[in-house]
Design an enzyme around this catalytic site. Structure first.
Site, PDB file in Angstrom:
ATOM      1  N   CYS A   1     -10.865  -3.453  -4.306  1.00  0.00           N
ATOM      2  CA  CYS A   1      -9.938  -4.133  -4.604  1.00  0.00           C
ATOM      3  C   CYS A   1     -10.380  -5.434  -4.843  1.00  0.00           C
ATOM      4  O   CYS A   1     -10.788  -6.202  -5.532  1.00  0.00           O
ATOM      5  CB  CYS A   1      -9.063  -4.734  -3.297  1.00  0.00           C
ATOM      6  SG  CYS A   1      -7.365  -3.692  -3.527  1.00  0.00           S
TER       7      CYS A   1
ATOM      8  N   ASN B   1       0.935  -1.123   0.021  1.00  0.00           N
ATOM      9  CA  ASN B   1       0.043  -0.141  -0.190  1.00  0.00           C
ATOM     10  C   ASN B   1       0.613   1.030   0.391  1.00  0.00           C
ATOM     11  O   ASN B   1       1.761   1.184   0.671  1.00  0.00           O
ATOM     12  CB  ASN B   1      -0.888  -0.055   1.306  1.00  0.00           C
ATOM     13  CG  ASN B   1      -0.233  -0.028   3.065  1.00  0.00           C
ATOM     14  OD1 ASN B   1       0.907  -0.818   2.915  1.00  0.00           O
ATOM     15  ND2 ASN B   1      -0.710   0.407   3.006  1.00  0.00           N
TER      16      ASN B   1
ATOM     17  N   CYS C   1      -4.533   0.946  -2.058  1.00  0.00           N
ATOM     18  CA  CYS C   1      -4.177  -0.200  -1.535  1.00  0.00           C
ATOM     19  C   CYS C   1      -2.927  -1.693  -2.545  1.00  0.00           C
ATOM     20  O   CYS C   1      -3.098  -0.999  -3.556  1.00  0.00           O
ATOM     21  CB  CYS C   1      -5.591  -1.160  -1.163  1.00  0.00           C
ATOM     22  SG  CYS C   1      -6.515  -0.497  -0.578  1.00  0.00           S
TER      23      CYS C   1
ATOM     24  N   GLU D   1      -3.304  -4.501  -3.360  1.00  0.00           N
ATOM     25  CA  GLU D   1      -3.587  -5.362  -4.213  1.00  0.00           C
ATOM     26  C   GLU D   1      -3.758  -4.422  -5.215  1.00  0.00           C
ATOM     27  O   GLU D   1      -3.111  -5.084  -6.593  1.00  0.00           O
ATOM     28  CB  GLU D   1      -5.363  -5.204  -3.613  1.00  0.00           C
ATOM     29  CG  GLU D   1      -5.333  -6.519  -2.185  1.00  0.00           C
ATOM     30  CD  GLU D   1      -5.928  -5.739  -0.925  1.00  0.00           C
ATOM     31  OE1 GLU D   1      -5.035  -4.826  -1.601  1.00  0.00           O
ATOM     32  OE2 GLU D   1      -6.647  -6.351  -0.749  1.00  0.00           O
TER      33      GLU D   1
ATOM     34  N   CYS E   1     -10.334  -5.153   0.769  1.00  0.00           N
ATOM     35  CA  CYS E   1     -11.870  -4.459   0.512  1.00  0.00           C
ATOM     36  C   CYS E   1     -12.681  -4.067  -0.156  1.00  0.00           C
ATOM     37  O   CYS E   1     -12.243  -5.124  -1.328  1.00  0.00           O
ATOM     38  CB  CYS E   1     -11.267  -2.793   0.998  1.00  0.00           C
ATOM     39  SG  CYS E   1     -10.458  -1.711  -0.521  1.00  0.00           S
TER      40      CYS E   1
ATOM     41  N   GLU F   1       0.397   5.374   0.282  1.00  0.00           N
ATOM     42  CA  GLU F   1      -0.479   6.384   1.040  1.00  0.00           C
ATOM     43  C   GLU F   1       0.016   7.665   0.453  1.00  0.00           C
ATOM     44  O   GLU F   1       1.258   7.722  -0.438  1.00  0.00           O
ATOM     45  CB  GLU F   1      -0.537   6.664   2.924  1.00  0.00           C
ATOM     46  CG  GLU F   1      -0.749   5.335   2.626  1.00  0.00           C
ATOM     47  CD  GLU F   1      -0.972   4.597   4.587  1.00  0.00           C
ATOM     48  OE1 GLU F   1      -0.817   5.892   5.326  1.00  0.00           O
ATOM     49  OE2 GLU F   1      -1.825   3.909   4.456  1.00  0.00           O
TER      50      GLU F   1
HETATM   51  N1  THU Z   1      -5.490  -1.344   2.920  1.00  0.00           N
HETATM   52  C1  THU Z   1      -4.908  -2.074   1.359  1.00  0.00           C
HETATM   53  O1  THU Z   1      -3.704  -2.178   1.208  1.00  0.00           O
HETATM   54  N2  THU Z   1      -5.714  -3.322   1.078  1.00  0.00           N
HETATM   55  C2  THU Z   1      -7.026  -3.219   1.831  1.00  0.00           C
HETATM   56  O2  THU Z   1      -7.781  -4.960   1.194  1.00  0.00           O
HETATM   57  C3  THU Z   1      -7.543  -2.073   2.503  1.00  0.00           C
HETATM   58  C4  THU Z   1      -6.715  -1.110   2.915  1.00  0.00           C
HETATM   59  C5  THU Z   1      -4.352   0.110   2.718  1.00  0.00           C
HETATM   60  C6  THU Z   1      -4.907   1.197   2.362  1.00  0.00           C
HETATM   61  C7  THU Z   1      -4.132   1.973   3.504  1.00  0.00           C
HETATM   62  O3  THU Z   1      -3.410   2.714   3.288  1.00  0.00           O
HETATM   63  C8  THU Z   1      -4.362   1.141   4.778  1.00  0.00           C
HETATM   64  O4  THU Z   1      -4.508  -0.016   3.941  1.00  0.00           O
HETATM   65  C9  THU Z   1      -5.385   1.202   6.122  1.00  0.00           C
HETATM   66  O5  THU Z   1      -6.415   1.011   5.351  1.00  0.00           O
END
Ligand code: THU
Length: 155
Positions: free
Chosen positions: A109, A56, A67, A69, A106, A58
């Site tokens: 994704c 991930n 994310c 994925e 999530c 940010e």
């Molecule tokens: N996140 C993912 O990388 N994948 C997911 O399926 C859910 C959330 C990340 C996004 C963000 O950087 C952190 O987790 C907190 O939400």
């Protein structure tokens, strides 16, 4: 065929899946998550044995966070557009904690995985820790998103 299988420890998964989980864990090292401090890694295996991983990413403008994925999926679509995905593993841990924590993909994704699956015309398996030490292997992206919005709806 069952839509998913549940395992009560990582050791119960087959060797290939355990290896993919290991690759996903390695990928968390490249997570850029100073805001959530939640490090997520995804490892994708293609039909010819190629691996692609993602973590991930940010941004100070929070809605731009991406994310793990989708980082991995879009990277693979750009590098290996004609190879089908067989399996994806997703893992997460909190910053400065080695131990994995539950994290299911999530909804966004799942939606993206679904379209990859439709495009390749073959199911992909998705492996993740749904609850503490409860590993799930979904047998397709479609099984993770029933009654979904699909490309046939708009074309
Ligand atoms: N996140 C993912 O990388 N994948 C997911 O399926 C859910 C959330 C990340 C996004 C963000 O950087 C952190 O987790 C907190 O939400």
């Amino acid at each position: 065929m069952k839509e998913f299988e549940v395992f009560h420890s990582l050791e119960e998964l087959d060797q290939e899946s355990r290896y993919l989980v290991h690759k996903a864990k390695e990928a968390t090292e490249h997570s850029y998550s100073p805001y959530s401090k939640f490090q997520v890694g995804a490892a994708i295996m293609l039909e010819d044995g190629t691996f692609v991983s993602g973590a991930n990413q940010e941004n100070a403008s929070y809605p731009l966070c991406m994310c793990a994925e989708r980082v991995a999926l879009y990277a693979l679509a750009s590098q290996f557009p004609n190879k089908a995905i067989t399996k994806i593993a997703v893992v997460a841990h909190k910053k400065n904690h080695k131990e994995l924590t539950p994290a299911a993909p999530c909804g966004a994704c799942r939606q993206v995985m679904l379209e990859f699956e439709q495009r390749q015309g073959k199911p992909m398996e998705i492996i993740y820790m749904a609850e503490a030490n409860e590993w799930v292997n979904n047998k397709s992206a479609a099984s993770m998103l029933p009654f979904s919005f699909k490309k046939d709806n708009v074309i």
